[in-house]
Design an enzyme around this catalytic site. Structure first.
Site, PDB file in Angstrom:
ATOM      1  N   GLU A  75      31.940  50.471  31.248  1.00  0.00           N
ATOM      2  CA  GLU A  75      33.332  50.043  31.188  1.00  0.00           C
ATOM      3  C   GLU A  75      33.686  49.256  29.928  1.00  0.00           C
ATOM      4  OE1 GLU A  75      34.808  46.923  33.876  1.00  0.00           O
ATOM      5  OE2 GLU A  75      32.901  47.063  34.913  1.00  0.00           O
ATOM      6  N   SER A 102      40.778  41.873  37.656  1.00  0.00           N
ATOM      7  CA  SER A 102      40.544  41.067  38.857  1.00  0.00           C
ATOM      8  C   SER A 102      39.796  39.807  38.440  1.00  0.00           C
ATOM      9  CB  SER A 102      39.697  41.845  39.864  1.00  0.00           C
ATOM     10  OG  SER A 102      40.230  43.119  40.069  1.00  0.00           O
ATOM     11  N   SER A 138      36.555  39.216  31.484  1.00  0.00           N
ATOM     12  CA  SER A 138      35.429  39.383  30.562  1.00  0.00           C
ATOM     13  C   SER A 138      35.881  39.045  29.165  1.00  0.00           C
ATOM     14  CB  SER A 138      34.933  40.837  30.569  1.00  0.00           C
ATOM     15  OG  SER A 138      34.041  41.048  31.612  1.00  0.00           O
TER      16      SER A 138
HETATM   17  P1  ADP Z   1      40.543  45.800  37.720  1.00  0.00           P
HETATM   18  O1  ADP Z   1      39.918  46.854  36.837  1.00  0.00           O
HETATM   19  O2  ADP Z   1      39.611  44.694  38.075  1.00  0.00           O
HETATM   20  O3  ADP Z   1      41.265  46.379  38.890  1.00  0.00           O
HETATM   21  P2  ADP Z   1      43.034  45.443  36.152  1.00  0.00           P
HETATM   22  O4  ADP Z   1      42.987  45.303  34.658  1.00  0.00           O
HETATM   23  O5  ADP Z   1      43.558  46.725  36.685  1.00  0.00           O
HETATM   24  O6  ADP Z   1      41.604  45.065  36.749  1.00  0.00           O
HETATM   25  O7  ADP Z   1      43.899  44.225  36.673  1.00  0.00           O
HETATM   26  C1  ADP Z   1      44.019  43.891  38.041  1.00  0.00           C
HETATM   27  C2  ADP Z   1      44.957  42.714  38.155  1.00  0.00           C
HETATM   28  O8  ADP Z   1      46.236  43.087  37.634  1.00  0.00           O
HETATM   29  C3  ADP Z   1      45.231  42.248  39.552  1.00  0.00           C
HETATM   30  O9  ADP Z   1      44.272  41.299  39.971  1.00  0.00           O
HETATM   31  C4  ADP Z   1      46.620  41.641  39.443  1.00  0.00           C
HETATM   32  O10 ADP Z   1      46.533  40.305  38.985  1.00  0.00           O
HETATM   33  C5  ADP Z   1      47.269  42.448  38.337  1.00  0.00           C
HETATM   34  N1  ADP Z   1      48.207  43.512  38.757  1.00  0.00           N
HETATM   35  C6  ADP Z   1      49.185  44.036  37.969  1.00  0.00           C
HETATM   36  N2  ADP Z   1      49.879  44.976  38.607  1.00  0.00           N
HETATM   37  C7  ADP Z   1      49.353  45.080  39.850  1.00  0.00           C
HETATM   38  C8  ADP Z   1      49.652  45.893  40.994  1.00  0.00           C
HETATM   39  N3  ADP Z   1      50.666  46.779  40.997  1.00  0.00           N
HETATM   40  N4  ADP Z   1      48.886  45.729  42.095  1.00  0.00           N
HETATM   41  C9  ADP Z   1      47.879  44.846  42.133  1.00  0.00           C
HETATM   42  N5  ADP Z   1      47.558  44.046  41.092  1.00  0.00           N
HETATM   43  C10 ADP Z   1      48.272  44.153  39.944  1.00  0.00           C
END
Ligand code: ADP
Length: 362
Positions: free
Chosen positions: A135, A186, A189
């Protein structure tokens, strides 16, 4: 020319802890052979993906991010950006099956933890193999590619503390190295990037976008990220936090700490009276400010340790979230006396998915 082994369709998937990001490359020209060979199911899938902007209740295509006429491995075409909650993976797989993905028996490029967690499900339920990529490799490859391809990808916020004057300004990122890359998903990094293939993960924190959303749901009863951001937009965090002036009555000037600086996040909430006067909007704002400032302060320490001056913030936590971007911008500027620059990218959450699509060689 279409090289053998590069058979369509081209997908890149980044299956994260909260959101699944799907990037689909739609070729502009299809050779006669390809058109003849194109099975009906693929035509259907192409139409389904590119004509809709909502898929079921929870899938979305970010049409405003679509990139037309880009070149990938000698093919011209359009990149489409689609996301859905990772917890809907079961429904996604059922949909992929019902659209006949199974009959194509192609490989999907995937990255993120879900590429491992769901690999068996892809194989068993849809007969799709996953080509797995790391990733962080994907994140960097994707961001460098998109930044090079899209002339207005990178920007910063000028006058971030001035409501009226503050706005987005394009930033020339053509000589990028070295830079710090802070990916706020979430969790968080932090990477120091010195060249396209020369980077290390130097730090991270579990207090990230997931923490903001989780705490906000607990404290306000909201249910979505969009809702949490809307509440925060009209809230006042100074009703929740304890500021330097709440303790000193003004500035703590000996060490240059202004009165309106947060001394203790949520520091007023030990008082029952105070708790009775705060709204859920105030609590949402304080949660957003607390998480953002903590990420800003860790990023600053990393930048100083690594002697790097440009800090690029990405990840979906910044989606529809100008409050956090402006806070990060002003905190970076203020605490570094102007030496650090906070930069942002338009395709904030999609680089991992793009990067793994780019790495696929059939
Ligand atoms: P991951 O790969 O860990 O899922 P992301 O870069 O996709 O990480 O980011 C997830 C974070 O983005 C969530 O924890 C929340 O803070 C935010 N976020 C933005 N849009 C949304 C959405 N539609 N639903 C849930 N979380 C969202």
């Amino acid at each position: 020319p279409c090289e053998s082994g590069n058979s369509m369709p081209w997908f890149g998937m980044d299956i994260g802890g909260t959101l699944c990001k799907l990037v689909y490359f739609e070729p502009k020209y299809i050779t006669k052979d390809e058109a003849d060979a194109e099975v009906e199911t693929l035509k259907n899938i192409r139409q389904y993906l590119t004509k809709n902007s909502a898929y079921g209740k929870t899938g979305h295509r970010d049409a405003h991010l679509q990139m037309d006429d880009v070149c990938i491995r000698g093919r011209r075409g359009t990149l489409h950006f689609i996301r859905f909650p990772t917890c809907e993976m079961g429904n996604f797989l059922a949909l992929a099956k019902s659209k006949g993905m199974a009959t194509l028996v192609t490989t999907v490029c995937a990255t993120g933890g879900g590429a491992y967690k769901f690999e068996e499900n892809f194989k068993k339920e849809v007969n799709l193999s996953l080509a797995k990529f790391d990733e962080l490799d994907s994140l960097i490859k994707g961001m460098l590619y998109i930044e090079m391809t899209n002339p207005c990808e990178c920007y910063y916020w000028c006058d971030p503390t001035d409501e009226d004057k503050c706005n987005k300004v394009p930033y020339d990122f053509s000589h990028p190295y070295p830079f710090l890359l802070v990916n706020i998903g979430s969790g968080v990094s932090i990477l120091a990037v010195h060249g396209p293939n020369d980077y290390k993960r130097i730090s991270g924190t579990s207090l990230g976008g997931g923490t903001f959303l989780g705490l906000c749901c607990l404290l306000t009863g909201c249910n979505t990220f969009e809702e949490a951001i809307e509440l925060a937009t009209v809230g006042d965090s100074t009703k929740v936090d304890k500021l330097v002036r709440d303790i000193y009555g003004g500035d703590y000037s000996r060490f240059g700490l202004p009165g309106d600086l947060v001394a203790s996040s949520f520091g007023q909430m030990n008082s029952k009276d105070r708790r009775n006067t705060v709204s859920k909007e105030d609590l949402a704002r304080a949660t957003l400010v607390t998480i953002t400032n903590n990420i800003g302060s860790i990023s600053r320490m990393c930048a100083r340790n690594e002697k790097i001056e440009r800090v690029v913030f990405v990840g979906n936590f910044l989606r529809v979230n100008p409050i956090s971007m402006k806070l990060l911008a002003s905190a970076m500027e203020y605490w570094s006396e102007g030496t650090l620059k906070a930069l942002f990218l338009e395709h904030e959450g999609y680089f991992g998915a793009v990067g793994c699509l780019l790495q696929f060689t059939g």
